[in-house]
Design a protein around this motif. Sequence first.
Motif, short mmCIF file in Angstrom:
data_model
loop_
_atom_site.label_atom_id
_atom_site.label_comp_id
_atom_site.label_asym_id
_atom_site.label_seq_id
_atom_site.Cartn_x
_atom_site.Cartn_y
_atom_site.Cartn_z
N GLU A 132 79.57 43.85 55.70
CA GLU A 132 80.37 45.03 55.82
C GLU A 132 81.17 45.22 54.83
N VAL A 133 82.08 44.30 54.52
CA VAL A 133 83.28 44.25 53.43
C VAL A 133 82.52 44.47 52.22
N ILE A 134 81.53 43.76 51.76
CA ILE A 134 80.86 43.78 50.33
C ILE A 134 80.40 45.30 50.30
N TYR A 135 79.71 45.86 51.44
CA TYR A 135 79.00 47.17 51.33
C TYR A 135 80.40 48.26 50.70
N ASP A 136 81.30 48.14 51.43
CA ASP A 136 82.56 48.87 51.22
C ASP A 136 82.88 48.94 49.62
N LEU A 137 82.92 47.71 49.03
CA LEU A 137 83.30 47.34 47.88
C LEU A 137 82.05 47.85 46.88
N ILE A 138 81.14 47.77 47.26
CA ILE A 138 80.11 48.05 46.19
C ILE A 138 80.01 49.54 46.39
N ARG A 139 80.19 50.36 47.36
CA ARG A 139 80.46 51.66 47.20
C ARG A 139 81.24 52.15 46.27
N LYS A 140 82.49 51.42 46.24
CA LYS A 140 83.56 51.99 45.29
C LYS A 140 83.18 51.75 44.02
N LYS A 141 82.32 50.70 43.52
CA LYS A 141 81.89 50.06 42.28
C LYS A 141 81.06 51.15 41.73
N LEU A 142 80.07 51.74 42.87
CA LEU A 142 79.05 52.43 42.44
C LEU A 142 79.56 53.90 41.73
N GLN A 143 80.71 54.23 42.08
CA GLN A 143 81.33 55.44 41.38
C GLN A 143 81.47 55.36 40.03
N VAL A 144 81.91 54.14 39.63
CA VAL A 144 82.29 53.81 38.13
C VAL A 144 81.30 53.18 37.34
N ILE A 145 80.08 52.95 38.09
CA ILE A 145 79.18 52.00 37.42
C ILE A 145 78.27 52.68 36.25
N ASN A 146 78.31 53.92 36.11
CA ASN A 146 77.47 54.48 34.91
C ASN A 146 78.28 54.52 33.77
N GLU A 147 79.53 54.59 33.80
CA GLU A 147 80.31 54.43 32.71
C GLU A 147 80.44 53.10 32.19
N THR A 148 80.25 52.22 32.97
CA THR A 148 80.49 50.69 32.74
C THR A 148 79.11 50.22 32.19
N ASP A 149 79.36 49.54 30.78
CA ASP A 149 77.80 48.90 30.40
C ASP A 149 78.15 47.45 30.28
N ILE A 150 77.58 46.74 31.33
CA ILE A 150 77.60 45.46 31.45
C ILE A 150 76.25 44.81 31.39
N GLN A 200 71.63 48.88 40.38
CA GLN A 200 73.11 49.24 40.52
C GLN A 200 73.63 48.52 41.40
N ILE A 201 72.98 48.08 42.42
CA ILE A 201 73.68 47.13 43.25
C ILE A 201 74.05 45.90 42.63
N TYR A 202 73.00 45.51 42.11
CA TYR A 202 73.06 43.93 41.39
C TYR A 202 74.42 44.19 40.31
N LYS A 203 74.32 45.42 39.64
CA LYS A 203 75.59 45.76 38.57
C LYS A 203 76.77 45.73 39.38
N ALA A 204 76.81 46.61 40.60
CA ALA A 204 78.09 46.47 41.29
C ALA A 204 78.68 44.97 41.88
N LEU A 205 77.79 44.10 42.12
CA LEU A 205 78.02 42.78 42.48
C LEU A 205 78.71 41.97 41.15
N HIS A 206 78.29 42.31 39.94
CA HIS A 206 78.66 41.74 39.27
C HIS A 206 80.02 42.23 38.55
N LEU A 207 80.49 43.72 38.89
CA LEU A 207 81.63 44.21 38.83
C LEU A 207 82.85 43.71 39.69
N LEU A 208 82.09 43.09 40.94
CA LEU A 208 83.25 42.57 41.68
C LEU A 208 83.50 41.24 41.32
N GLY A 209 82.71 40.70 40.60
CA GLY A 209 83.20 39.33 40.20
C GLY A 209 82.00 38.28 40.06
#
Lengths: 451, 136
Positions: free
Chosen positions: A221-239, A98-107
């Motif tokens: 610190e910055v990336i952690y906050d951004l990942i936290r946000k993405k984790l909330q939507v990650i399950n609905e996103t199939d990448i 999930q962490i990897y996925k979130a990083l992908h969602l971040l770009g």
Amino acid sequence: MNNTSSFYHAIYIDKDSCIGCTRCLKNCPTKSIRIVQGVADIDESSCIDCGECMRVCLANAVKIEQGCLESIFKYKYRVALIPTVLSGQFNLDVTTDQIYKALHLLGFTHVYEEEESAEFQIEAIRKFQKETYNAPVISTFCPAIVRLVQVRFPTLTGNLVLIKSLIDITAMAILEDFKEKGISPDEIGIFYITPCPAKIVAIKSPVGDKKTLITDTISLEVIYDLIRKKLQVINETDISYESRIHLTKAEVKWSLTGGEAKHAFGRSLSIDGLANVTEFLDKVDDEAIDDIDFLELRACDQSCPGGVLCPGNRFLTVEKLGMRASQFNAVDNECFEAPTIDFPYEDVCVPPVLPRQQAGLDSNISVALKKMEKVHNYTCYLPGFDCGGCGAPDCYSFAKDVVNDKASLSNCVFLQFSNNILDHEHGKKFIENVWGKNRLQKDCTKKGARE
Amino acid sequence: MKFEYKVQGGNFSKAGYASSDLKKILKQLNVNPAIIKRVVVALYEAEVNIVAHAYNGTITIDIDDKQVRIVLEDQGPGIPSIEQAMQKGFSTASPHVREMGFGAGMGLPNIKKNADVMNITSKVNVGTTVEIINYI
């Protein structure tokens, strides 16, 4: 040798936020901070970017220079190079996947872990240990320690491991991977997610190596906050992305205290926390330690989990990484394709690390002796309780500053009082020179003097 | 510049204080690290000798721009034969001292090896004086 006047630093003081207190002044391990005109001032030649000042600052006035997420989009292939402590910030219900996925969602298009090259690197270190004459060999995993040795223990620079860092070796492997796919290096940006300012400096201004393969750093610190946000939507996103989790159990725990030492050759010790490290290096410097082969030294308490840019509690991070490591072990290792990290020894060696040209009192012994006599003479008159009121961390440092024409004896309010030479107004000027104008006026809005 | 340190016999946990302090001073003076090493090792050995054998002692260090001169003066049993004491491996240290890892009989030879000049005088039942000079 490095030019003393041009050291790159990731840490700087935001003069508008600094409230001019003594917290960083007192906690700097190299005594590099003075208070000038009411704000902290860092001496560039002796700062080691350990981040202790940042840790103790109440006003959030110690900042770091770092890249921002937007800058990654200049590249077609955007690699996040992450340390394992990033995963250690999350509870175990957040999977590495999930962490990897979130990083992908971040770009980011690819995710690699810094510690992927650990088992390869330690082999090189063991080889280095066999070839060197200087014992104990000191690990260069922690860049703040390398700089501490350069500044405070110049005679021990010859004991430092002369092998590329994990970040650099992993970056070499990343570029190799891309090369095989026929991708030009110009299209690749490698961004290191950093747990501390010391690693930023190690990347921007490496001590042994000439250049780095890392494009820029982004705060964990910055990336952690951004990942936290993405984790909330990650399950609905199939990448779909290239899943690559290659770490061994040992590599997951590499950045924890003891993670590296147990794989080194011979008798080894792991020590964390700058005060502990300094105490031990003093002993090594005294020649009192001659039967230890390897020293794993880390500036932060609990090593990287204690990094000043890691938002999580360091003790919990250690525990969580331990749990993650045991999970990794439970998984059939054959599921994962082992990374092809295998470089010739010569390719991962770096040139010797030299001491920083920070002399004692003077480069000429006669002059240095005269200065030392003066320093000792001044300390006879100074109160000796190291209050910091003069803007220096302690009476001895203040006496040295006076001898080096960096401060006036009248900055000491107790000397002013006992000598009775200065009139009240004149004395006040000296205090204002250190602590800023109007500092002695009644002010109910100041940030200091609060619980 | 002069520095003085008191040494107490039997106090092994504090042995090495003077040599560690001298090291810091010589570093501040930018003395060549190789010379610092020699001076510090010589002083450390001599300091431990007082702790291991004497009742108490005084270390006086005098530094100028040419040399470091160290004089260690102790009240103690003294050395009956300096010639014998200078031999590698000769030791009169008690089993208690040896148990702590000291008393291998290398002290005085080691001082001689690391000092540029070493003088030693001793009176049985009165005490021993060791002078160590290193040029800087």
